[in-house]
Structures are given as C-alpha cells and as structure tokens.
Scaffold this motif. Structure first.
Motif, mmCIF file in Angstrom:
data_model
loop_
_atom_site.group_PDB
_atom_site.id
_atom_site.type_symbol
_atom_site.label_atom_id
_atom_site.label_comp_id
_atom_site.label_asym_id
_atom_site.label_seq_id
_atom_site.Cartn_x
_atom_site.Cartn_y
_atom_site.Cartn_z
ATOM 1 N N TRP B 61 61.951 25.316 33.496
ATOM 2 C CA TRP B 61 62.117 24.479 32.319
ATOM 3 C C TRP B 61 60.818 24.465 31.523
ATOM 4 O O TRP B 61 59.743 24.270 32.100
ATOM 5 N N THR B 62 60.910 24.679 30.220
ATOM 6 C CA THR B 62 59.763 24.397 29.359
ATOM 7 C C THR B 62 59.621 22.883 29.253
ATOM 8 O O THR B 62 60.484 22.120 29.711
ATOM 9 N N PHE B 66 62.546 20.295 29.915
ATOM 10 C CA PHE B 66 62.386 19.257 30.942
ATOM 11 C C PHE B 66 62.689 17.878 30.366
ATOM 12 O O PHE B 66 63.343 17.049 30.996
ATOM 13 N N ARG B 67 62.213 17.672 29.141
ATOM 14 C CA ARG B 67 62.411 16.364 28.507
ATOM 15 C C ARG B 67 63.879 16.098 28.168
ATOM 16 O O ARG B 67 64.253 14.957 27.896
ATOM 17 N N GLU B 68 64.695 17.142 28.151
ATOM 18 C CA GLU B 68 66.118 16.972 27.836
ATOM 19 C C GLU B 68 66.967 16.709 29.093
ATOM 20 O O GLU B 68 68.154 16.418 28.991
ATOM 21 N N TRP B 91 57.906 3.919 36.458
ATOM 22 C CA TRP B 91 57.841 5.331 36.084
ATOM 23 C C TRP B 91 59.148 5.766 35.445
ATOM 24 O O TRP B 91 60.190 5.138 35.664
ATOM 25 N N GLU B 92 59.106 6.860 34.706
ATOM 26 C CA GLU B 92 60.323 7.506 34.216
ATOM 27 C C GLU B 92 60.186 9.008 34.417
ATOM 28 O O GLU B 92 59.097 9.572 34.244
ATOM 29 N N GLY B 93 61.314 9.616 34.768
ATOM 30 C CA GLY B 93 61.290 11.058 34.942
ATOM 31 C C GLY B 93 62.627 11.567 35.437
ATOM 32 O O GLY B 93 63.658 10.907 35.291
ATOM 33 N N VAL B 94 62.564 12.732 36.059
ATOM 34 C CA VAL B 94 63.776 13.443 36.460
ATOM 35 C C VAL B 94 63.844 13.483 37.984
ATOM 36 O O VAL B 94 62.859 13.841 38.648
#
Lengths: 252, 201
Positions: B61-62, B66-68, B91-94
């Motif tokens: 992922w670019t 990644f942000r999508e 936190w926020e993330g995937v």
C-alpha cells in the motif's frame, strides 16, 4: 561476547551498599558489592528492585557507571523530586543496606576493548560519546575501561552539564572530553557554553569523515535533538546508538 | 520471598493497581520516547507498507492507499519494558487483520520491520484477532516522528518494544526468528502481565 553475555537468565541478586557518596550537587554515587555479579560491558545497565514491608515493589533501570575492571558496581543516581525510587536510593539508603538488582542488561549500547578486538573493521573507527546531564553515566564506565585497558581507540566525549557544579566524572574526563555548560559558567570557565548543537558538534566531535561510532545518552529531548543534528551533519544513522535517561522526567 | 528494603514504602497512588502489570508505574501525562537509533524521516511520497514472506499474495500500500483502508479507533493501556505504563492512550489506524486479509498467510510468525533497520518478532496469534494495528494517529493528531510516525505497529497487550515504530511492513515467517531487542536478551514474547522482560523470565 556481548550477545552471549545477555542471553543468560537474569536472576535477582543481593547487592549490599558500601558507599553513598555525593557525586555532584544533585547526583549521588552508590557503590554496591553484588553477590555473584557475572561481570558486564561498559554501557550496560541494571534493574533495581525495592520491596516494601507490605510486599509492594518498584523497579527502575540504572546505567552502570563503573568499568568491568572494578569489582564493585557504581550507580550514579539523580535525586528526582517526587520520585519513588531515586529519593530512597539517594537519601535513605546507608552503607550496609541491601537491595535487589539484576543484570547486566542491554547488548547494543556498549563499547569495550574486547568487543573491538573481535571486530577488526570497527577497531579502526574512533568512538564519539555525547552526554546530557546524568546521561554521562555509561560513558564514565567506557572511559574508565579504556584507560584501565590501555585501549588505543581514540575516544572523545562532548558533555553537556547545567553548571560547573553538576559535572560528573572528575579526572576521568581527561583531555578527550569537552564540557559545555548550559546554565551559566564561572568567570574562569574556558570551555564552551550553551546546548549541544551543530556548531559544537563540528568543533568538538569527530567529523563524519572519520566514521566514528557515536553514542548519545541523556534526557529524551536532548537525545532526539543531538541524533537529528548528527544525521544532518552527515553521520550515518546506522553509526549512531542512543540511550535515554529520565523516562519520567522529560516531556516527550 | 523478595528482600525487604528497610524504610522503603509506596509513594505513588494505589488506585490504578489493577491496571498496572508487575514492576510498572503510571507515567501519567508523560509519553517517554525510546529508540535505539536516530528518528528516520521518510517522505510520505516514498513510504509504503508491505506484507510479504510466507504469503500467497504479497501486499503493498502507498500512503494514500493505506489511508483509504478501513480504520479503527483504539483506546488502550501501554506498557514499556523500561517500567512506565501509560493508561488510555488513543490511537487510530488499520487492524492487522485487515492488512493480512487478502494475503493468504501461510506461516505462524511475523517479523515487523521498520525504517532504520529495526525488527521485532511476534507469533501470528499476537497480531490477529483484533489485537494489533498499524496506527498513524495519536490523540487525534498525526503520529509524531519521535513516536514512530508516520505509522507504527500497536500491539498493546505486549511490552511496547513489540509495537515497532516507523513500521514498513510485516514479513510472515514459517518459524520464530528473534528481532532486534530479542537478539540482545529481551524476552521473545514480552507479556507484561507475566513480566516477561528478559530472556528466561
């Protein structure tokens, strides 16, 4: 070797305080006899554990300030107001008191003549130490070790202290050391003043061309700033090793 | 039985004891920084995140991609092996589950690897099942470089050295292989509640 040395299981050892001495205005030198101490490399640290009557325990890490050649373990402990462990160590502990510690811990932030001898490619590279405040502690172990071992590796220290009264290490500092004072210097001070920045590093540290191995130890913000500056000056990031002091004392 | 330290007593609040693993203290509003080397500064245009190794379909992922990805917010306590703990960090993330979903994982271990050369090893079970994330946001703000930005691994149930800063990917492995600190004598798994600080604990 460092790696083999730290793979042993680390058990708690009884350490008896033999001396609790002033090292500067805010730091005391605690000297311990440790039953069964397995030896260490300069730069390694120990975990100290205190246990209260009710079973409550507290642990902290301290760099070892003495070289492997000294049979006793020296810790330099800064009295942090409001702390839980450091005031006990600096104010309460007396010669003859025992505590528990285990170690040595850490095989990365180390330098020793023996490790250099095993890696001839490293041996030709000088060693640059950069300290902030009590972060000089592991470097005093390295300097004392280099002196006692008669090691030919060129070693320099750039050491930032608040005032002349805060400077730790005394005669260990030697001609390869530069102390800079950040909060006022006495009238007869001939060394630099002010924080460690690019200009001070260029003037008093080995240049990137000399390919020094660089060790930086001090408060969080100090270490972060110095490491970034070293990279900006052209030092290879992989040549820079960091250790931070005062985990609770400095905003990050 | 531990040796009692004459004259030593608790000086900190005991109110959070049930959230403090053994040997830890509450660092409060502080957020100490620890890393073995200088903070890397990879431009986002050059950043990517990869899943590779023992997988049927490697993933990349670019930053924009990644942000999508589907995002989660997590609020967790974190515990550093240097003894501080910090409660209710946001936190926020995937989720790592999301990152591995299409990879076809064929191994039981992962090595997380980072800008600057840092690595840390984890059993696959410790990073799946909603227990690990790649996060890019701390307390509502982009994750600061000294705390691992642009993105770091977050594995809050293990000591924080497992939450690799500046993470660039996960390599799935058939066998367990020690990472950076694990090679230097730190514990292979690092469960703070079992006080697994060092090899042999």
């Amino acid at each position: 070797m460092a790696r083999a040395a730290v793979q042993r299981r680390l058990t708690w050892l009884r350490a008896r305080l033999t001396d609790n001495l002033p090292a500067s205005t805010r730091v005391r030198r605690l000297v311990f006899d440790v039953d069964g101490w397995p030896g260490h490399l300069p730069g390694q640290h120990v975990d100290v554990r205190l246990t209260a009557e009710d079973g409550y325990t507290a642990q902290r890490s301290y760099s070892i300030a003495s070289p492997p050649e000294d049979p006793r373990l020296h810790l330099l402990v800064e009295d942090l107001p409001g702390g839980e462990v450091s005031p006990y160590l600096t104010e309460e502990m007396q010669a003859g008191d025992d505590l528990e510690l285990r170690g040595p811990i850490g095989g990365y932030f180390v330098w020793s003549a023996a490790a250099d001898a095993a890696t001839p490619a490293d041996r030709r590279r000088p060693v640059q130490l950069v300290a902030g405040g009590a972060g000089v502690s592991p470097f005093l172990a390295m300097l004392d070790h280099a002196r006692r071992a008669g090691d030919p590796t060129p070693v320099r220290l750039l050491y930032s202290a608040r005032t002349a009264d805060d400077v730790l290490g005394g005669d260990l500092l030697g001609p390869g050391a530069t102390v800079t004072l950040t909060r006022g210097a006495p009238p007869d001070w001939t060394g630099p003043t002010g924080r460690v920045d690019g200009a001070l590093l260029q003037e008093h540290a080995f240049p990137p061309d000399a390919r020094p191995r660089v060790f930086v130890c001090g408060p969080t913000v100090f270490v972060e700033t110095v490491a970034t500056t070293l990279v900006d000056l052209g030092h290879s990031p992989s040549a820079i090793r960091l250790e931070r002091f005062g985990g609770t004392g400095d905003p990050a | 039985m531990a040796l009692v330290s004459r004259g030593f007593g608790r000086r900190r609040s005991a109110t959070t004891d049930d959230r403090l693993p053994p040997g830890q203290y509450d660092t409060g509003d502080q957020f100490p920084v620890l890393s073995a080397g200088p903070t890397p500064r990879t431009p986002l245009a050059e950043w990517d995140l990869v899943v590779r190794g023992e997988v049927a379909a490697p993933q990349t992922w670019t930053w924009e991609e990644f942000r999508e990805l589907p995002r989660e917010s997590v609020s967790v306590d974190i515990h550093c092996v240097t003894k501080w703990s910090k409660f209710d960090t946001r936190w926020e993330g995937v989720s790592v589950d999301t990152l591995l979903a299409d990879a076809g994982v064929e191994g039981s271990y992962v090595v997380a690897f980072s800008d600057g050369g840092y690595t840390t090893n984890l059993p696959l079970d410790d990073v799946t099942g909603g227990r690990a994330w790649v996060v890019d946001t701390y307390d509502g703000q982009p994750l600061a470089p000294e705390h691992g930005g642009p993105a770091r691994l977050l594995v809050p149930h293990l000591y924080f050295w497992k939450s690799a800063k500046w993470v660039r990917g996960l390599s799935v492995r058939p066998r367990n292989e020690p990472g950076f600190w694990e090679t230097f004598g730190y514990h292979d798994r690092g469960d703070p509640w079992r006080e697994q600080r060092y090899s042999g604990d």
